[in-house]
Design an enzyme around this catalytic site. Structure first.
Site, PDB file in Angstrom:
ATOM      1  N   GLU A  54      12.699  -8.849   1.194  1.00  0.00           N
ATOM      2  CA  GLU A  54      11.824  -8.521   1.971  1.00  0.00           C
ATOM      3  C   GLU A  54      12.814  -6.438   1.758  1.00  0.00           C
ATOM      4  O   GLU A  54      14.021  -7.182   2.640  1.00  0.00           O
ATOM      5  CB  GLU A  54      11.257  -8.359   3.300  1.00  0.00           C
ATOM      6  CG  GLU A  54      10.370  -7.192   3.609  1.00  0.00           C
ATOM      7  CD  GLU A  54       9.715  -7.413   4.932  1.00  0.00           C
ATOM      8  OE1 GLU A  54       8.780  -8.714   5.374  1.00  0.00           O
ATOM      9  OE2 GLU A  54       9.124  -6.256   5.853  1.00  0.00           O
TER      10      GLU A  54
ATOM     11  N   PRO B  25       1.379  -1.344   0.018  1.00  0.00           N
ATOM     12  CA  PRO B  25      -0.174  -0.418   0.151  1.00  0.00           C
ATOM     13  C   PRO B  25       1.235   1.229  -0.269  1.00  0.00           C
ATOM     14  O   PRO B  25       1.873   1.388   0.565  1.00  0.00           O
ATOM     15  CB  PRO B  25      -0.686  -0.116   0.772  1.00  0.00           C
ATOM     16  CG  PRO B  25      -0.249  -1.472   1.866  1.00  0.00           C
ATOM     17  CD  PRO B  25       0.085  -2.234   1.355  1.00  0.00           C
ATOM     18  N   ASN B  26       0.587   2.318  -0.631  1.00  0.00           N
ATOM     19  CA  ASN B  26       0.815   3.694  -0.513  1.00  0.00           C
ATOM     20  C   ASN B  26       2.071   3.613  -1.435  1.00  0.00           C
ATOM     21  O   ASN B  26       2.759   5.018  -1.972  1.00  0.00           O
ATOM     22  CB  ASN B  26       1.085   3.702   0.678  1.00  0.00           C
ATOM     23  CG  ASN B  26      -0.099   4.350   1.306  1.00  0.00           C
ATOM     24  OD1 ASN B  26      -1.205   4.682   0.596  1.00  0.00           O
ATOM     25  ND2 ASN B  26      -0.498   3.557   2.566  1.00  0.00           N
TER      26      ASN B  26
ATOM     27  N   ALA C 268       3.769  -0.932   4.908  1.00  0.00           N
ATOM     28  CA  ALA C 268       3.185  -0.754   6.125  1.00  0.00           C
ATOM     29  C   ALA C 268       2.311  -2.524   6.898  1.00  0.00           C
ATOM     30  O   ALA C 268       2.398  -2.134   7.732  1.00  0.00           O
ATOM     31  CB  ALA C 268       1.328   0.196   5.874  1.00  0.00           C
TER      32      ALA C 268
ATOM     33  N   HIS D  45      12.741  -2.287   1.949  1.00  0.00           N
ATOM     34  CA  HIS D  45      12.651  -1.285   2.185  1.00  0.00           C
ATOM     35  C   HIS D  45      12.992  -0.217   1.347  1.00  0.00           C
ATOM     36  O   HIS D  45      14.306  -0.045   2.092  1.00  0.00           O
ATOM     37  CB  HIS D  45      12.041  -0.951   3.975  1.00  0.00           C
ATOM     38  CG  HIS D  45      11.074  -2.434   4.271  1.00  0.00           C
ATOM     39  ND1 HIS D  45       9.511  -2.262   3.911  1.00  0.00           N
ATOM     40  CD2 HIS D  45      11.659  -3.465   4.788  1.00  0.00           C
ATOM     41  CE1 HIS D  45       9.186  -3.432   4.386  1.00  0.00           C
ATOM     42  NE2 HIS D  45       9.909  -4.212   5.683  1.00  0.00           N
ATOM     43  N   LEU D  46      12.617   1.090   1.424  1.00  0.00           N
ATOM     44  CA  LEU D  46      13.323   1.673   0.639  1.00  0.00           C
ATOM     45  C   LEU D  46      14.081   2.327   1.793  1.00  0.00           C
ATOM     46  O   LEU D  46      15.306   3.215   1.329  1.00  0.00           O
ATOM     47  CB  LEU D  46      12.572   2.842   0.049  1.00  0.00           C
ATOM     48  CG  LEU D  46      12.010   2.499  -0.897  1.00  0.00           C
ATOM     49  CD1 LEU D  46       9.780   2.492  -1.149  1.00  0.00           C
ATOM     50  CD2 LEU D  46      12.625   2.984  -2.469  1.00  0.00           C
TER      51      LEU D  46
ATOM     52  N   ARG E 122       5.112  11.230  -3.084  1.00  0.00           N
ATOM     53  CA  ARG E 122       4.902  10.735  -0.866  1.00  0.00           C
ATOM     54  C   ARG E 122       5.533  11.026  -0.269  1.00  0.00           C
ATOM     55  O   ARG E 122       6.691   9.876  -0.533  1.00  0.00           O
ATOM     56  CB  ARG E 122       4.053   9.565  -0.998  1.00  0.00           C
ATOM     57  CG  ARG E 122       4.147   8.967   0.424  1.00  0.00           C
ATOM     58  CD  ARG E 122       3.844   6.940   0.327  1.00  0.00           C
ATOM     59  NE  ARG E 122       4.177   6.410   1.934  1.00  0.00           N
ATOM     60  CZ  ARG E 122       4.136   5.172   1.886  1.00  0.00           C
ATOM     61  NH1 ARG E 122       4.439   4.040   1.176  1.00  0.00           N
ATOM     62  NH2 ARG E 122       3.916   5.120   2.742  1.00  0.00           N
TER      63      ARG E 122
ATOM     64  N   ARG F 299       7.327   0.718  13.751  1.00  0.00           N
ATOM     65  CA  ARG F 299       7.576   0.383  12.574  1.00  0.00           C
ATOM     66  C   ARG F 299       9.147  -0.661  12.892  1.00  0.00           C
ATOM     67  O   ARG F 299       9.584  -1.541  11.920  1.00  0.00           O
ATOM     68  CB  ARG F 299       8.264   1.494  11.359  1.00  0.00           C
ATOM     69  CG  ARG F 299       7.571   2.145  10.487  1.00  0.00           C
ATOM     70  CD  ARG F 299       8.506   3.441   9.484  1.00  0.00           C
ATOM     71  NE  ARG F 299       7.146   4.640   9.417  1.00  0.00           N
ATOM     72  CZ  ARG F 299       5.832   4.860   9.126  1.00  0.00           C
ATOM     73  NH1 ARG F 299       6.277   3.637   8.178  1.00  0.00           N
ATOM     74  NH2 ARG F 299       5.509   5.704   9.119  1.00  0.00           N
TER      75      ARG F 299
ATOM     76  N   ARG G 202      13.507   4.720  12.631  1.00  0.00           N
ATOM     77  CA  ARG G 202      12.382   5.360  12.368  1.00  0.00           C
ATOM     78  C   ARG G 202      11.040   5.608  13.557  1.00  0.00           C
ATOM     79  O   ARG G 202      12.008   4.866  14.301  1.00  0.00           O
ATOM     80  CB  ARG G 202      11.291   5.580  10.988  1.00  0.00           C
ATOM     81  CG  ARG G 202      12.003   5.711   9.863  1.00  0.00           C
ATOM     82  CD  ARG G 202      11.225   5.474   8.565  1.00  0.00           C
ATOM     83  NE  ARG G 202      10.414   6.282   8.655  1.00  0.00           N
ATOM     84  CZ  ARG G 202       9.860   6.056   7.447  1.00  0.00           C
ATOM     85  NH1 ARG G 202       9.520   4.814   7.262  1.00  0.00           N
ATOM     86  NH2 ARG G 202       8.261   6.782   7.427  1.00  0.00           N
TER      87      ARG G 202
ATOM     88  N   TYR H 161      10.882   8.921   1.040  1.00  0.00           N
ATOM     89  CA  TYR H 161      11.030   7.803  -0.324  1.00  0.00           C
ATOM     90  C   TYR H 161      11.831   8.116  -1.643  1.00  0.00           C
ATOM     91  O   TYR H 161      11.830   7.345  -2.286  1.00  0.00           O
ATOM     92  CB  TYR H 161       9.462   7.103  -0.139  1.00  0.00           C
ATOM     93  CG  TYR H 161       8.815   6.732   0.668  1.00  0.00           C
ATOM     94  CD1 TYR H 161       9.948   5.828   1.896  1.00  0.00           C
ATOM     95  CD2 TYR H 161       7.915   7.761   1.840  1.00  0.00           C
ATOM     96  CE1 TYR H 161       9.159   4.922   2.587  1.00  0.00           C
ATOM     97  CE2 TYR H 161       7.528   7.016   2.781  1.00  0.00           C
ATOM     98  CZ  TYR H 161       8.012   5.577   3.330  1.00  0.00           C
ATOM     99  OH  TYR H 161       7.354   4.935   4.491  1.00  0.00           O
TER     100      TYR H 161
ATOM    101  N   ASP I 113       1.683 -15.587   6.404  1.00  0.00           N
ATOM    102  CA  ASP I 113       1.624 -17.016   6.219  1.00  0.00           C
ATOM    103  C   ASP I 113       1.534 -17.331   4.947  1.00  0.00           C
ATOM    104  O   ASP I 113       1.867 -18.240   4.486  1.00  0.00           O
ATOM    105  CB  ASP I 113      -0.176 -16.795   7.341  1.00  0.00           C
ATOM    106  CG  ASP I 113       0.226 -17.151   8.309  1.00  0.00           C
ATOM    107  OD1 ASP I 113       0.671 -17.102   9.738  1.00  0.00           O
ATOM    108  OD2 ASP I 113      -1.568 -16.586   9.106  1.00  0.00           O
TER     109      ASP I 113
ATOM    110  N   ASN J  48       8.486  -5.421  -1.280  1.00  0.00           N
ATOM    111  CA  ASN J  48       7.756  -4.277   0.441  1.00  0.00           C
ATOM    112  C   ASN J  48       6.438  -4.363   0.252  1.00  0.00           C
ATOM    113  O   ASN J  48       5.648  -3.566  -0.411  1.00  0.00           O
ATOM    114  CB  ASN J  48       8.151  -3.299  -0.617  1.00  0.00           C
ATOM    115  CG  ASN J  48       8.472  -1.712   0.102  1.00  0.00           C
ATOM    116  OD1 ASN J  48       7.949  -2.241   1.176  1.00  0.00           O
ATOM    117  ND2 ASN J  48       9.034  -1.284  -0.431  1.00  0.00           N
TER     118      ASN J  48
HETATM  119  C1  DQA Z   1       8.437   1.326   3.710  1.00  0.00           C
HETATM  120  C2  DQA Z   1       8.306   1.395   5.180  1.00  0.00           C
HETATM  121  C3  DQA Z   1       6.964   1.147   5.459  1.00  0.00           C
HETATM  122  O1  DQA Z   1       7.242   1.345   6.906  1.00  0.00           O
HETATM  123  C4  DQA Z   1       5.689   2.377   5.419  1.00  0.00           C
HETATM  124  O2  DQA Z   1       5.130   2.298   5.631  1.00  0.00           O
HETATM  125  C5  DQA Z   1       6.333   2.220   3.907  1.00  0.00           C
HETATM  126  C6  DQA Z   1       7.868   2.177   3.169  1.00  0.00           C
HETATM  127  C7  DQA Z   1       9.831   1.271   3.018  1.00  0.00           C
HETATM  128  O3  DQA Z   1       9.735   1.245   2.201  1.00  0.00           O
HETATM  129  O4  DQA Z   1      10.723   1.979   3.267  1.00  0.00           O
HETATM  130  O5  DQA Z   1       4.627   2.312   3.412  1.00  0.00           O
HETATM  131  O6  DQA Z   1       7.916  -0.222   3.155  1.00  0.00           O
END
Ligand code: DQA
Length: 151
Positions: free
Chosen positions: A104, A13-14, A83, A106-107, A21, A117, A113, A26, A93, A80
């Protein structure tokens, strides 16, 4: 004939709003620009990489894409979960179904942070975590799955 290497990249998401954003966290690239950048950079190392990109804001859609991926013959899954990384037992699962490597990414460096998180659920189903390198994390997640004979 060299075997094609197939990867699936799932974004949660997002992440469809990357670029707009919180660019100070990011970066200024959109998801589409990151995809193009990653494919170009990977192809300069290996011509036989095929990357499918999937993004959804919905937990159930991500679970269903992971379930389908568990029936596919891929060389790796890069995810990724955004959230959902901090909350989703359903994605945790589903990832357990995957028999090949799961990375996995994360940017941002989530440990720099907010403390919420630092709670990591989905990462418990991954083989490795790459974070804090901005848009490079997608490239790093894929290149780390290629072997000497692939170059
Ligand atoms: C994220 C880190 C998460 O905490 C956050 O909710 C995101 C982006 C990252 O790529 O840094 O949406 O996954």
């Amino acid at each position: 004939m060299v075997n094609e290497k197939k990867f699936l990249v799932i974004n949660g998401p997002n992440l469809n709003f990357l670029g707009k954003r919180e660019p100070e966290i990011y970066g200024s690239s959109s998801l589409e620009e990151i995809q193009e950048y990653t494919e170009k950079k990977i192809s300069s190392f290996c011509k036989y990489v095929n990357i499918e990109w999937f993004q959804s804001n919905l937990e159930g859609e991500i679970v269903e894409r992971i379930q389908r991926a568990s029936q596919e013959s891929l060389n790796g899954l890069i995810i990724n979960p955004a959230a959902y990384s901090h909350t989703s037992v359903a994605i945790l699962d589903a990832l357990k179904l995957i028999e090949y490597k799961v990375v996995e990414v994360h940017l941002s460096n989530t440990y720099n942070r907010e403390s919420f998180r630092h709670t990591r659920l989905t990462a418990k189903s991954s083989d490795a975590i790459i974070e804090g390198f901005g848009k490079e994390v997608y490239f790093l997640g894929i290149i780390s799955q290629l072997r000497e004979e692939d170059f």
